[in-house]
Write a protein that holds these residues in place. Sequence first.
Motif, short mmCIF file in Angstrom:
data_model
loop_
_atom_site.label_atom_id
_atom_site.label_comp_id
_atom_site.label_asym_id
_atom_site.label_seq_id
_atom_site.Cartn_x
_atom_site.Cartn_y
_atom_site.Cartn_z
N GLU A 39 -52.28 -21.59 22.76
CA GLU A 39 -51.43 -21.70 21.56
C GLU A 39 -51.50 -22.57 20.70
OE1 GLU A 39 -47.37 -21.35 23.07
OE2 GLU A 39 -47.66 -19.60 24.43
N SER A 40 -51.94 -23.80 21.26
CA SER A 40 -52.27 -25.06 20.38
C SER A 40 -53.46 -25.78 21.28
CB SER A 40 -51.13 -25.79 20.19
OG SER A 40 -51.45 -27.11 19.51
N LEU A 41 -54.33 -26.61 20.63
CA LEU A 41 -55.62 -27.16 21.26
C LEU A 41 -55.81 -28.29 20.42
CD1 LEU A 41 -57.82 -26.61 23.44
CD2 LEU A 41 -58.99 -26.75 21.60
N THR A 42 -55.72 -29.74 20.66
CA THR A 42 -56.21 -30.81 19.92
C THR A 42 -57.10 -31.58 20.98
OG1 THR A 42 -54.09 -32.11 20.50
CG2 THR A 42 -54.07 -30.85 18.38
N VAL A 43 -58.00 -32.24 20.40
CA VAL A 43 -59.03 -33.07 20.92
C VAL A 43 -59.17 -34.26 20.26
CG1 VAL A 43 -61.29 -33.36 22.35
CG2 VAL A 43 -59.98 -31.13 22.08
N SER A 44 -59.45 -35.65 21.07
CA SER A 44 -59.80 -36.68 20.28
C SER A 44 -60.39 -37.76 21.48
CB SER A 44 -58.49 -37.28 19.58
OG SER A 44 -59.28 -38.48 18.84
N ILE A 55 -57.55 -34.21 25.92
CA ILE A 55 -57.42 -32.79 25.27
C ILE A 55 -55.80 -32.42 25.42
CG2 ILE A 55 -57.88 -30.21 25.53
CD1 ILE A 55 -60.68 -31.14 26.67
N THR A 56 -55.20 -31.77 24.42
CA THR A 56 -53.50 -31.55 24.55
C THR A 56 -53.77 -30.03 24.37
OG1 THR A 56 -53.11 -33.77 23.67
CG2 THR A 56 -51.15 -31.71 23.81
N ILE A 57 -53.07 -29.12 25.19
CA ILE A 57 -53.07 -27.90 25.34
C ILE A 57 -51.93 -27.36 25.13
CG2 ILE A 57 -53.90 -25.66 26.51
CD1 ILE A 57 -56.56 -26.93 27.30
N VAL A 58 -51.35 -26.30 24.55
CA VAL A 58 -50.19 -25.86 24.65
C VAL A 58 -50.15 -24.35 25.25
CG1 VAL A 58 -47.81 -24.93 23.71
CG2 VAL A 58 -48.96 -27.19 23.12
N THR A 59 -49.96 -23.97 26.30
CA THR A 59 -50.09 -22.48 26.59
C THR A 59 -48.50 -21.99 27.28
OG1 THR A 59 -51.33 -21.05 28.16
CG2 THR A 59 -50.60 -22.95 29.03
N SER A 60 -48.56 -20.71 27.66
CA SER A 60 -47.25 -20.16 28.00
C SER A 60 -47.65 -19.67 29.39
CB SER A 60 -46.63 -19.08 27.19
OG SER A 60 -45.85 -19.97 26.09
N ALA A 61 -46.89 -19.89 30.57
CA ALA A 61 -47.37 -19.36 31.68
C ALA A 61 -45.90 -19.47 32.80
CB ALA A 61 -48.24 -20.10 32.56
N SER A 62 -46.04 -18.62 33.54
CA SER A 62 -44.78 -18.92 34.90
C SER A 62 -45.33 -20.05 35.64
CB SER A 62 -44.87 -17.57 35.58
OG SER A 62 -45.99 -17.66 36.40
N ASP A 63 -44.45 -20.80 36.15
CA ASP A 63 -44.64 -21.76 36.95
C ASP A 63 -45.58 -21.60 38.04
OD1 ASP A 63 -42.70 -23.14 35.83
OD2 ASP A 63 -41.05 -22.77 37.30
N HIS A 64 -45.67 -20.19 38.75
CA HIS A 64 -46.81 -20.13 39.63
C HIS A 64 -48.01 -20.01 38.82
CE1 HIS A 64 -49.05 -18.08 42.82
NE2 HIS A 64 -49.25 -17.17 42.09
N ARG A 158 -53.00 -26.25 10.10
CA ARG A 158 -52.06 -27.07 11.00
C ARG A 158 -53.01 -27.93 12.13
NH1 ARG A 158 -46.85 -23.25 12.18
NH2 ARG A 158 -46.27 -25.12 13.32
N THR A 159 -52.53 -28.93 12.54
CA THR A 159 -53.34 -29.60 13.47
C THR A 159 -53.40 -29.20 14.97
OG1 THR A 159 -51.78 -31.16 14.02
CG2 THR A 159 -53.41 -31.80 12.29
N GLY A 160 -52.22 -28.51 15.22
CA GLY A 160 -51.82 -28.28 16.46
C GLY A 160 -51.13 -29.44 17.20
N ILE A 161 -50.44 -29.30 18.27
CA ILE A 161 -49.69 -30.43 18.86
C ILE A 161 -50.43 -31.34 19.64
CG2 ILE A 161 -48.14 -30.47 20.86
CD1 ILE A 161 -46.92 -28.80 18.61
N VAL A 162 -49.91 -32.57 19.35
CA VAL A 162 -50.22 -33.84 20.22
C VAL A 162 -48.82 -34.03 20.90
CG1 VAL A 162 -52.05 -34.27 18.75
CG2 VAL A 162 -49.91 -35.49 17.94
N ALA A 163 -49.39 -34.77 22.10
CA ALA A 163 -47.94 -35.18 22.88
C ALA A 163 -48.14 -36.23 23.79
CB ALA A 163 -47.55 -33.73 23.82
N ILE A 164 -47.25 -36.89 24.18
CA ILE A 164 -47.28 -38.23 24.70
C ILE A 164 -45.94 -38.26 25.75
CG2 ILE A 164 -46.54 -39.82 23.25
CD1 ILE A 164 -49.12 -41.67 24.41
#
Length: 170
Positions: A39-44, A55-64, A158-164
């Motif tokens: 859903e979102s991908l950023t790299v630096s 690399i920060t990736i946002v994805t949707s998935a079940s816990d399994h 849009r840049t995509g999500i960065v997270a920490i």
Amino acid sequence: MHITQEIARPHTLAIMVDNEPGILARIAGLFTARGYNIESLTVSDVTQDQAVSRITIVTSASDHVMEQILAQLDRLVPVHSVTDLTALGAHVERELALIKVRGVGDHRVEALRLAEVYRARVIDATTSSFVFEVTGGREKIDTFIGLMREIGLIEVARTGIVAIARGNGS
């Protein structure tokens, strides 16, 4: 027989990798080959010698499914670490967007008023349009874009999500 269907939920992953050609394609290929959506991908690069990238990736998935994704990412040779920031708990996510909007007459005044409310900065202005810079969470940016659509949205980048992680965690 009782079948439980796991619910997919968003996960924000922080992946530290060697900064080398092809690693992003390998990671994206891992997702594509298994039918996982990014859903979102950023790299630096994040080190002074530019040897390591985050690399920060946002994805949707079940816990399994997320367990499978994490294990598969962890097996890739140039991957140093994989962290599911969502599973860790407290973390900060931000995104930046550039939003070009028509701005004439009353729409011009309304665009500027809304920009002030959302703390968007005017980074370019002509007599007929504005380019706003807005940062924040995905919901804030989505809402601002929706409001600008009513005024005369022209274009969005849009840049995509960065997270920490918050605190001392990594």
